[in-house]
Design an enzyme around this catalytic site. Structure first.
Site, PDB file in Angstrom:
ATOM      1  N   LYS A 100      -7.577   8.073  -5.845  1.00 44.48           N
ATOM      2  CA  LYS A 100      -7.806   7.956  -4.402  1.00 44.48           C
ATOM      3  C   LYS A 100      -8.985   8.810  -3.942  1.00 44.48           C
ATOM      4  O   LYS A 100      -9.623   8.513  -2.946  1.00 44.48           O
ATOM      5  CB  LYS A 100      -6.553   8.363  -3.626  1.00 44.48           C
ATOM      6  CG  LYS A 100      -5.269   7.768  -4.152  1.00 44.48           C
ATOM      7  CD  LYS A 100      -5.340   6.276  -4.303  1.00 44.48           C
ATOM      8  CE  LYS A 100      -4.199   5.761  -5.170  1.00 44.48           C
ATOM      9  NZ  LYS A 100      -4.464   4.438  -5.740  1.00 44.48           N
ATOM     10  N   ASP A 104      -6.496  -0.217  -1.986  1.00 45.34           N
ATOM     11  CA  ASP A 104      -5.043  -0.075  -1.904  1.00 45.34           C
ATOM     12  C   ASP A 104      -4.691   1.395  -1.650  1.00 45.34           C
ATOM     13  O   ASP A 104      -5.507   2.289  -1.877  1.00 45.34           O
ATOM     14  CB  ASP A 104      -4.429  -0.556  -3.217  1.00 45.34           C
ATOM     15  CG  ASP A 104      -2.922  -0.674  -3.093  1.00 45.34           C
ATOM     16  OD1 ASP A 104      -2.447  -0.774  -1.944  1.00 45.34           O
ATOM     17  OD2 ASP A 104      -2.244  -0.671  -4.122  1.00 45.34           O
ATOM     18  N   ASN A 105      -3.476   1.631  -1.172  1.00 41.29           N
ATOM     19  CA  ASN A 105      -2.941   2.994  -1.009  1.00 41.29           C
ATOM     20  C   ASN A 105      -3.820   3.888  -0.149  1.00 41.29           C
ATOM     21  O   ASN A 105      -4.066   5.030  -0.506  1.00 41.29           O
ATOM     22  CB  ASN A 105      -2.765   3.669  -2.375  1.00 41.29           C
ATOM     23  CG  ASN A 105      -1.829   2.917  -3.274  1.00 41.29           C
ATOM     24  OD1 ASN A 105      -2.258   2.321  -4.250  1.00 41.29           O
ATOM     25  ND2 ASN A 105      -0.572   2.896  -2.933  1.00 41.29           N
ATOM     26  N   ASP A 137      -8.397   0.464  -6.753  1.00 40.30           N
ATOM     27  CA  ASP A 137      -7.041   1.001  -6.932  1.00 40.30           C
ATOM     28  C   ASP A 137      -7.058   2.070  -8.003  1.00 40.30           C
ATOM     29  O   ASP A 137      -6.159   2.140  -8.825  1.00 40.30           O
ATOM     30  CB  ASP A 137      -6.087  -0.151  -7.302  1.00 40.30           C
ATOM     31  CG  ASP A 137      -4.632   0.281  -7.154  1.00 40.30           C
ATOM     32  OD1 ASP A 137      -4.408   1.375  -6.617  1.00 40.30           O
ATOM     33  OD2 ASP A 137      -3.749  -0.452  -7.587  1.00 40.30           O
ATOM     34  N   GLU A 141       4.474   0.198  -2.803  1.00 35.15           N
ATOM     35  CA  GLU A 141       4.996  -0.757  -3.765  1.00 35.15           C
ATOM     36  C   GLU A 141       6.320  -0.281  -4.370  1.00 35.15           C
ATOM     37  O   GLU A 141       6.494   0.898  -4.657  1.00 35.15           O
ATOM     38  CB  GLU A 141       3.973  -0.984  -4.881  1.00 35.15           C
ATOM     39  CG  GLU A 141       3.437   0.278  -5.533  1.00 35.15           C
ATOM     40  CD  GLU A 141       2.212   0.823  -4.825  1.00 35.15           C
ATOM     41  OE1 GLU A 141       1.892   0.329  -3.734  1.00 35.15           O
ATOM     42  OE2 GLU A 141       1.591   1.758  -5.363  1.00 35.15           O
TER      43      GLU A 141
END
Lengths: 973, 259
Positions: free
Chosen positions: B186, B211-212, B183, B241
């Site tokens: 990116k 994540d993401n 996380d 989120e």
């Protein structure tokens, strides 16, 4: 051997045919260098290629069949080998020869050389045959000798690569097979060979054998026919189909007898050719349908809903072609060819004031200047009754074409609607919602994995939604909120519609003000305000509606209909605001016209006075140039110009949106994605989807404008054809290159008639103002084909009076008498009412029948269930009984079997059984049987049956069977 | 110049864009504008403010209450892109199923996900948490200690991930990682994953959760896992989120080995 012979006979004919063609070709190659012949040869090659393939197949079969032959063949083979070597050398030489010739030829022959190499084997055979037929020329012999020497040298070279060697081996193999056949026929002439074969063949097969073969072939044929209905998996079906087809193909030729066989082979060949031709012709026909392949490709990628748009576009294109043909052929071309030329009369001349700027691009782009004073617009046409040596009735033709285009459009649209209604009248009941979804929701035309995934997802979601709907229809707790939201959404949409309508009205009024001030004083933006605003609103408002519609929470199909309805209302509102503003303008022009008319009379009078006072009569009148004559504001041309401009700006907006909104976006998303901080493809901008509803509506409204404006601007259908043509290519390309399949792929089958209905409404609504203007407003006094008349439709009366005999006019006047027309209309209304009521009753009957069918089905189901239960009981009872007496049954079996084995009368049919017994194979079938059950009697009857071959024992494979049995037969004969 | 009527015709477009992308505008407002304003007003960094809030509103030693406090602060007061409660539940479930003994976390930020993971670990498991930023790491440390996890359970490594990964084996004596949670930046997803593959720390059955992956999105990472064929993978679809309208995904990979 016998069977192989049998097959080869058919080949012989074909080979012979080949040879004829080959020799011709070869000779051509050697002797001439002309292009035409070369082309001819290529064609011939292709033809031969097919035959070659067939031959190879047969060769293979021959090889296999000859594999197990006896010693007698050895001798022949020896001879064949010798021959083969010879022929090998020959062909090599030949080839080099042709190559040497071809070196001087153009690139075309270079291409064909590959072909030449591929068909080495064919040539070899050709050479052999040539030799057999003793058609060799001396020259060839000489060549052969030289090449032989060359070849020998070559063979000594050890540099041959492995590949080459392999190739040669293959060649040799092939030659082997072909030469074998040759050798069996001895070195005789072809004709003799054939006759010999005829004699040999019946010997090779006994009549029983033949019969059996026939039966087997028939059986296979039946199998092929009934294969579709068999409850097998697809794989097995395909396999069986292929096998049995091969079998039939292989042995069908063997069934004819004697002379008939050649004919039969010929017939088979011809039917095959015919079938191939038919298939090719079908392909050709599909290739002739414009854009068919493109649309199919799109359909496979995007599903049928997107394809339905393109089909609609194509249909529209067809209609526009006909409209274009009518206006172009009956109005524009006659006027251009036979009417008075440009500059002869005032209405055909650019006025003096505009002359300086008449050729400017900006003016032409606005369809002013020379474009305005041309056949493209109403004002250019003269009111002369008949033009040219054909005495073409121009005003009449103009009027009739205007009416005819509209009438034709009505006819086509209604006919299509009726046809569609017939097709889609079945699946609209909601009684089997889930089973419809279950069995009919897949779109079988999808060929793209991504679209298939989307479709899969959409089907699952539709199931989920349907289940949710079912649940919700039972509880319905928050109905008030939904209702409120829906009302709110509609309110917002209405606000939006009203706003856009007002904006357009405002803009049009402003443009009138500008026009009064003089357009030159204003910027380009202000001059094109109306079109810009209309296009922009037409583009952006649907997006807003789409966003608003998420509030309503409808099912997607319902939502789509709402969306279409709203866009429809928007477009219609915009169009009618535009028309109303145009009407205002027409009235203004007519006011102006009155003044101008007065001025002109004054001017003419003054001119007249001046000439009279100067006493020089005719000379000065003729001196006045047509460009200087004052003229009225031709409101018809103005209307036509407005529509043309509207169409042009609409087209431009469509294309620019396509390029920016789709293409540029796709490019940006694609290439910026490498260096962007979030995923552009999956996330925010993403690629665009193809907007079916918006595009369809755009098309429909475009067509509406064409229908409205075509009377005043004959060039409109031509423009539209151009536009549709371009947009077909552009949109096809854009869809394939920058759009992604829709997330909710839905089937389009039901929506086709929806489009048609909209088109009909638009057609009606667009002809309304056109008819209104034609009927109520008098035409301008100095422009157009109807100038000088009180109303435009007076032209018909005039024609009736002057061109037709008096009685016709009388009849017409009687027919148009209200006393006759009114009853007629009444009758029509009654007929419509009657037809409608009958159709309603038919529908009801249909529903009744459906219900009946359903109940019958249910009853049948029950009955079947009962029957199945009963059968199960019986089965169990039988099983119990069978278990009780297994040994008894065994004895029974044996007793049946023994006398039959010794029976001589059934020799033919029972040969195989006998044969097995003769080879001392124990036939303990009844002992090997599975433990006796209810099916025992069936397996016992198996022995009596002489149709199919009996079950083969594990140790003795199938293929050895027939030959072993045939051997004694052959001896007997 | 351009007439007002034409400008007015663009109004529907503007409205459409605003309505359609309202969540993004809200996110922009909360994550950027409010943050800048608060930074100017309080003089503290965003993470410090969050820690203050947690300190005053949560029970020390209770991870659940600390997480709750974070969630409330992130959804009501300001915005920090933690993993959030919804995706956190998926993460919890995966951890429970897997019960890994050695866990690597890339990007601790202010300790929310570290606490979340440490809470779900079995006894004797060890979590290595990597954070690049010094200040964030300090806060993360405080949060972790506040939640009651000691050095044996959670080890915070303050260094960029691309420096840490090659040294994991030598400096920390790791043999195999059972679970990796990503996380951080990116853009670093793909190179870090490749580095992990190269280091030999991934064994058959190692689970990697990122994540993401849809928003802000890691297209290279997705492309890599799609092409490499080393993983069995799926993307859990969820929303971003502390926001409802923005779609996001959490990738779950299971390393299959090179064969």
């Amino acid at each position: 051997m016998p069977r192989s012979n049998l097959i080869t006979s058919e080949n012989d004919i074909e080979i012979g045919l080949d040879l004829a063609g080959d020799e011709e070709e070869e000779e051509e190659e050697v002797s001439t260098l002309q292009e035409e012949q070369r082309r001819e040869r290529q064609r011939g090659r292709r033809r031969d290629g097919d035959r070659e393939r067939k031959k190879r197949k047969n060769d293979r079969s021959r090889e296999t069949s000859t594999a197990g032959e006896g010693e007698e063949e050895e001798e022949k083979r020896e001879r064949g080998r010798r021959r083969r070597e010879k022929s090998d050398r020959e062909t090599e030489g030949r080839e080099r020869n042709t190559e040497g010739n071809g070196r001087g030829k153009s690139g075309k022959t270079e291409k064909t050389r590959k072909n030449i190499k591929n068909e080495k084997t064919r040539k070899m055979e050709a050479e052999e045959e040539e030799e057999a037929g003793e058609r060799k020329t001396k020259k060839k012999k000489r060549e052969e000798r030289t090449k032989e020497r060359e070849r020998e040298e070559e063979e000594e070279k050890p540099k041959l690569t492995e590949k080459k060697k392999k190739k040669k081996k293959k060649k040799k193999k092939k030659v082997e097979t072909s030469s074998e056949q040759e050798s069996s026929e001895e070195e005789e002439n072809q004709e003799e060979d054939k006759e010999e074969e005829k004699e040999v063949r019946p010997e090779s097969l006994t009549p029983e054998e033949l019969e059996k073969l026939k039966e087997a072939v028939d059986e296979k044929k039946k199998l092929i026919q009934g294969l579709r209905g068999k409850p097998w998996p697809m794989k097995k079906k395909l396999l069986t189909l292929r096998e049995s087809q091969e079998f039939v193909e292989k042995y069908e030729g063997a069934l004819g007898k004697g002379k008939g066989r050649k004919l039969y082979a010929y017939k088979v060949m011809m039917t095959k050719k015919w079938m191939k031709f038919q298939r090719d012709f079908e392909n050709f026909k599909t290739a002739c349908i414009p854009w068919e392949m493109k649309i199919k490709e799109i359909e496979s990628h995007f599903g049928s809903s997107v394809a339905s748009y393109f089909l609609f576009l194509r249909w529209m294109y067809g209609i526009n072609m006909i409209l274009f043909g009518l206006t172009f052929g009956l109005v524009m071309v006659p006027e251009a060819l036979m009417g008075r030329p440009y500059g002869s009369i005032p209405r055909k001349t650019v006025p003096r004031a505009e002359e300086t700027s008449a050729m400017d691009f900006a003016v032409l782009w606005d369809f002013g200047g020379y474009a305005q004073y041309s056949v493209l617009f109403y004002g250019y046409y003269n009111n002369q009754r008949a033009i040219g040596w054909l005495k073409f009735r121009m005003p009449l033709s103009y009027f009739l074409v205007g009416v005819g285009t509209v009438a034709y459009s009505y006819m086509v649209v209604i006919r299509t609607m009726a046809r569609n209604a017939n097709e889609s009248g079945v699946g609209d009941d909601n009684s089997f919602n889930f089973s419809w979804k279950m069995f009919t929701s897949w779109d079988y035309l999808i060929g793209n994995t991504e679209t298939a995934d989307n479709k899969f997802a959409s089907i699952t979601t539709s199931f989920k939604e349907a289940i949710l709907e079912e649940q919700e229809s039972r509880k319905d707790d928050n109905i008030h909120l939904t209702r409120f939201l829906r009302v709110l959404a509609n309110f917002l949409v209405l606000c939006c519609l009203a706003g856009s309508g007002y904006l357009i009205y405002f803009v049009v009024r402003r443009s009138q003000k500008f026009a009064l001030d003089g357009l030159e004083n204003h910027t380009w933006w202000e001059r094109n305000e109306v079109n810009m605003v209309m296009s922009l609103l037409g583009m952006f408002c649907p997006m807003l509606f789409d966003v608003i519609s998420t509030l309503e929470n409808y099912h997607p199909r319902v939502a789509l209909q709402w969306q279409l309805g709203r866009i429809f209302a928007l477009f219609l509102g915009n169009l009618y605001t535009f028309i109303i503003a145009l009407m205002d303008e027409i009235n203004l022009k007519r006011e102006e016209e009155k003044i101008v008319k007065f001025n002109i009379t004054m001017w003419e009078a003054s001119l007249h006075n001046a000439t009279e006072s100067e006493n020089s009569t005719a000379a000065t009148v003729t001196i006045i140039q047509p460009a200087d004559v004052p003229r009225g504001p031709c409101w018809e041309t103005m209307v036509g110009q407005e529509f043309v401009r509207l169409i042009i700006s609409d087209t431009m907006t469509t294309y620019i949106t396509l390029l920016i909104g789709d293409f540029l976006r796709a490019v940006l998303v694609r290439f910026l994605n490498y260096c962007w901080c979030w995923d552009l493809e999956a996330g925010f901008p993403s690629y665009s989807e193809f907007d079916v509803s918006g595009n369809v509506l755009g098309l429909i409204f475009n067509q509406g404008m064409i229908w409205m404006g075509a009377f005043y601007a004959p060039c409109l259908p031509a423009l539209n054809v151009l536009r549709l043509h371009v947009s077909m290519y552009l949109q096809c390309w854009a869809v394939m290159c920058c759009n992604v399949p829709q997330e909710r792929v839905f089937k389009a089958s039901g929506s086709n008639n929806f489009y048609m209905a909209m088109l009909l409404v638009i057609l009606f609504l667009s002809t309304l103002p056109a008819i209104y203007t034609i009927v109520t407003i008098p035409p301008s006094f100095d422009c157009g084909p109807f100038s000088g008349k009180k109303r435009m439709f007076d032209v018909i009366q005039e024609t009736l009076e002057s061109d037709f005999p008096a009685w016709f006019g009388k009849v017409f006047s009687y027919a148009s008498n209200p006393g006759l027309v009114l009853p007629f209309i009444l009758l029509m209304v009654l007929a419509i009412y009657y037809l409608q009521s009958t159709s309603k009753s038919y529908k009801e009957a249909n529903v009744e029948l459906k219900k009946k069918l359903q109940t019958q089905n249910e009853e049948n189901k029950k009955k079947n269930k009962r029957a199945a239960l009963k059968a199960q009981m019986d089965l169990e009872e039988a099983r119990k009984a069978a278990i009780k007496t297994p040994e008894h049954q065994k004895n029974n079996n044996a007793s049946v079997k023994v006398p039959e084995d010794g029976d001589e009368q059934h020799r033919g049919s029972q040969r195989q059984n006998n044969c097995r017994n003769g080879r001392n194979l124990p036939p303990p079938r009844h002992q090997e049987q599975p433990p006796p059950n209810t099916r025992a009697p069936v397996s016992r009857s198996y022995h009596y049956g002489n149709q199919g071959p009996p079950g083969y024992l594990p140790g003795h494979p199938r293929h050895s069977e027939p030959r072993m049995c045939r051997a004694p037969n052959l001896q007997r004969h | 110049m351009v007439s007002p009527a034409i400008a007015l015709a663009f109004l529907p477009l503007l409205l459409t864009l605003i309505i359609r992308y309202r969540y993004y505008f809200v996110l922009f407002y909360r994550a950027v504008l409010v943050r800048i304003w608060r930074d100017c007003v309080t003089g503290l960094s965003r993470e410090e403010r969050a820690f203050q809030y947690v300190l005053t509103h949560a029970t020390p030693g209770d991870p659940d209450s600390i997480l709750d406090a974070f969630d409330i602060w992130c959804s009501k007061v300001e915005y920090i892109s933690n993993i959030g409660p919804k995706k956190g539940k998926i993460l919890d479930r995966l951890l429970m199923e897997q019960s890994p003994l050695t866990v690597l976390e890339l990007g601790a930020h202010c300790g929310y996900s570290t606490v979340r993971i440490a809470r779900a670990l079995p006894l004797g498991a060890r979590l290595y948490s990597v954070e690049m930023d010094q200040k964030n790491a300090a806060i993360a440390e405080k949060v972790i200690r506040l939640a009651g996890f000691d050095d044996d359970t959670v080890e915070l490594i303050v260094n960029p991930s691309d420096e840490v990964i090659p040294q994991l084996r030598s400096d920390y004596g790791l043999e195999k990682l059972d679970f990796v949670f990503m996380d951080h930046w990116k853009k670093c997803y793909a190179p870090d994953l490749q580095m992990l593959e190269g280091s030999g720390l991934l064994g058959k059955g190692t689970m990697i959760v990122a994540d993401n992956v849809l928003f802000p999105g890691a297209p290279k990472f997705l492309r890599h896992i799609r092409r490499s064929g080393l993983y069995e993978w799926k993307v859990h679809r969820a929303t971003l989120e502390y926001s409802t309208g923005i779609r996001d995904g959490m990738a779950e990979l299971v390393y299959q080995g090179t064969n």
